[in-house]
Design a protein around this motif. Structure first.
Motif, PDB file in Angstrom:
ATOM      1  N   GLU A  98       2.812  -4.306  -0.048  1.00  0.00           N
ATOM      2  CA  GLU A  98       4.122  -3.783  -0.246  1.00  0.00           C
ATOM      3  C   GLU A  98       5.009  -3.375   1.067  1.00  0.00           C
ATOM      4  N   ASN A  99       3.863  -3.714   2.357  1.00  0.00           N
ATOM      5  CA  ASN A  99       5.212  -3.454   3.423  1.00  0.00           C
ATOM      6  C   ASN A  99       5.542  -4.974   3.579  1.00  0.00           C
ATOM      7  N   GLU A 132      -4.301  -7.138   0.375  1.00  0.00           N
ATOM      8  CA  GLU A 132      -2.732  -6.782  -0.248  1.00  0.00           C
ATOM      9  C   GLU A 132      -2.932  -5.186  -0.548  1.00  0.00           C
ATOM     10  N   ASN A 133      -4.314  -4.813  -1.157  1.00  0.00           N
ATOM     11  CA  ASN A 133      -4.258  -2.979  -1.383  1.00  0.00           C
ATOM     12  C   ASN A 133      -4.349  -1.940  -0.336  1.00  0.00           C
ATOM     13  N   GLN A 134      -4.960  -2.822   0.642  1.00  0.00           N
ATOM     14  CA  GLN A 134      -5.663  -1.866   1.991  1.00  0.00           C
ATOM     15  C   GLN A 134      -4.288  -1.038   2.078  1.00  0.00           C
ATOM     16  N   LEU A 135      -4.799   0.259   3.438  1.00  0.00           N
ATOM     17  CA  LEU A 135      -3.999   0.952   3.605  1.00  0.00           C
ATOM     18  C   LEU A 135      -3.399   0.850   5.198  1.00  0.00           C
ATOM     19  N   VAL A 147       0.426  -8.130   9.746  1.00  0.00           N
ATOM     20  CA  VAL A 147       1.204  -7.731   8.157  1.00  0.00           C
ATOM     21  C   VAL A 147       2.820  -7.690   8.793  1.00  0.00           C
ATOM     22  N   ALA A 148       3.051  -7.303  10.364  1.00  0.00           N
ATOM     23  CA  ALA A 148       4.386  -7.476  10.425  1.00  0.00           C
ATOM     24  C   ALA A 148       4.844  -8.441  10.805  1.00  0.00           C
TER      25      ALA A 148
END
Ligand SMILES: Nc1ncnc2c1ncn2[C@@H]1O[C@H](COP(=O)(O)OP(=O)(O)O)[C@@H](O)[C@H]1O
Ligand SMILES: [Mg+2]
Length: 249
Positions: A98-99, A132-135, A147-148
Motif C-alpha cells: 500500500e505504501n 507486499e503484505n508486510q508491515l 520501499v521509498a
C-alpha cells in the motif's frame, strides 16, 4: 533523463544562493553534488522539481527548459522525479504494498489489480519481491529506504533525488544505503542525483561528482579526478570532510 542547468541565479532577499551555477547530469549516471551545509544543495533539488523558481537561468530536462513553464505544464516533468526523503516518508499504518501504491491509488480510473501488478514489479526492482503484505514497522532502515525507492519508481520516475541519504545514520547503515543506490541505478537505469557532504558515501556511489561552493560548481569530475584534483576548493573540502564525522552538519 538528461539535465542541463545553465547560469542559474537564485537569491532569498540579500542571501545569494546561486550565482551563475552550471551543471550537467547525464542520463543514467549517479551524480553526487557535494557541498558544505548551507551551500544550496536542497535548494537545487527544489529547483529541479519546480518547487522553487530561479531568478535567472535555464533548467533543461531532455532539452526542454522547464523554468518558463506554467505549473500545469511542469507537472509531467515533476512526475519524472522521485524524491527519497531522509526518513523514507512511509506511512506506518499501511503495509509495504500500500505504501508503494500510494501515488497511484490517489489517481482515479486505475484498477486496483493493475496497480498491484505494478507494485509487485517495482518491489522486485528493489529486491523486496513478495513483501507486499508486510508491515512497514517490521522492516529494517535499509528496507524502508527500498520501499521509498519502489514508490518513486512506481510513478515512472526516471530520476531519483536523494537529499543527504546517509545523514544521521551509523556507518554500517550508511553503507547499506550506498549499496541500495548503486544497485537501483544499475537495475533500473534511473538517473540518480545525491546531494551530500558525506565523502565516504560519495566515493562509494558516484559516477560523477560536482562540488558546490559559493553559488557555483567549483569543480566537476569523476571520483578519480576529484580525488586527485589540485583545485584549491576541492583540496580544502576534502581535507575538512576527512576530519569531520560522517553525520556532521
Ligand atoms: N525558502 C527559503 N527562504 C529563505 N532562505 C532559504 C530558503 N530555503 C533555503 N534558504 C537558505 O538558502 C541557503 C541554502 O539552503 P539549503 O539548500 O537548504 O542548504 P544545504 O546545502 O545545507 O542543503 C541557506 O542559507 C538557507 O537558509
Ligand atoms: Mg540540505
Amino acid at each position: 533523463m538528461r539535465i542541463e542547468i545553465e547560469d542559474l541565479h537564485k537569491s532569498f532577499g540579500s542571501l545569494r544562493v546561486f550565482d551563475g551555477l552550471n551543471l550537467t547530469v547525464e542520463q543514467g549516471e549517479i551524480c553526487v553534488i557535494l557541498g558544505r551545509s548551507g551551500q544550496g544543495k536542497s535548494v537545487l533539488l527544489k529547483h529541479l522539481v519546480g518547487l522553487l523558481r530561479p531568478d535567472k537561468g535555464a533548467i533543461r530536462i531532455d532539452g526542454t527548459d522547464i523554468v518558463p513553464l506554467p505549473e500545469k505544464q511542469l507537472y509531467p516533468y515533476r512526475m519524472r522525479f522521485g524524491m527519497i526523503f531522509q526518513n523514507a516518508g512511509l506511512l506506518h499504518s499501511l503495509n509495504v504494498g500500500e505504501n508503494v501504491a500510494l501515488p497511484l491509488l490517489e489517481v482515479r480510473n486505475r484498477s486496483y489489480k493493475a496497480t498491484m501488478r505494478k507494485v509487485a514489479e517495482k518491489l522486485r526492482a528493489v529486491d523486496l519481491e513478495g513483501k507486499e503484505n508486510q508491515l512497514v514497522t517490521t522492516l529494517s532502515g535499509g528496507q524502508q529506504k527500498r520501499v521509498a525507492i519502489a514508490r518513486a519508481l512506481l510513478q515512472d520516475a526516471d530520476c531519483l533525488l536523494f537529499d543527504e541519504p546517509t545523514a544521521g545514520l551509523d556507518p554500517l547503515i550508511s553503507q547499506t544505503v550506498d549499496e541500495i543506490i548503486v544497485q537501483v541505478n544499475r537495475k533500473t537505469g534511473a538517473t540518480c542525483i545525491v546531494v551530500t557532504h558525506d565523502l565516504v558515501s560519495t566515493f562509494a556511489t558516484a559516477t560523477r561528482i560536482h562540488l558546490l561552493d559559493q553559488g557555483r560548481v567549483a569543480a566537476s569530475g569523476t571520483p578519480e579526478e576529484i580525488r586527485n584534483s589540485d583545485n584549491e576548493t576541492v583540496r580544502k573540502f576534502l581535507a575538512r570532510a576527512m576530519t569531520a564525522t560522517r553525520d556532521e552538519g
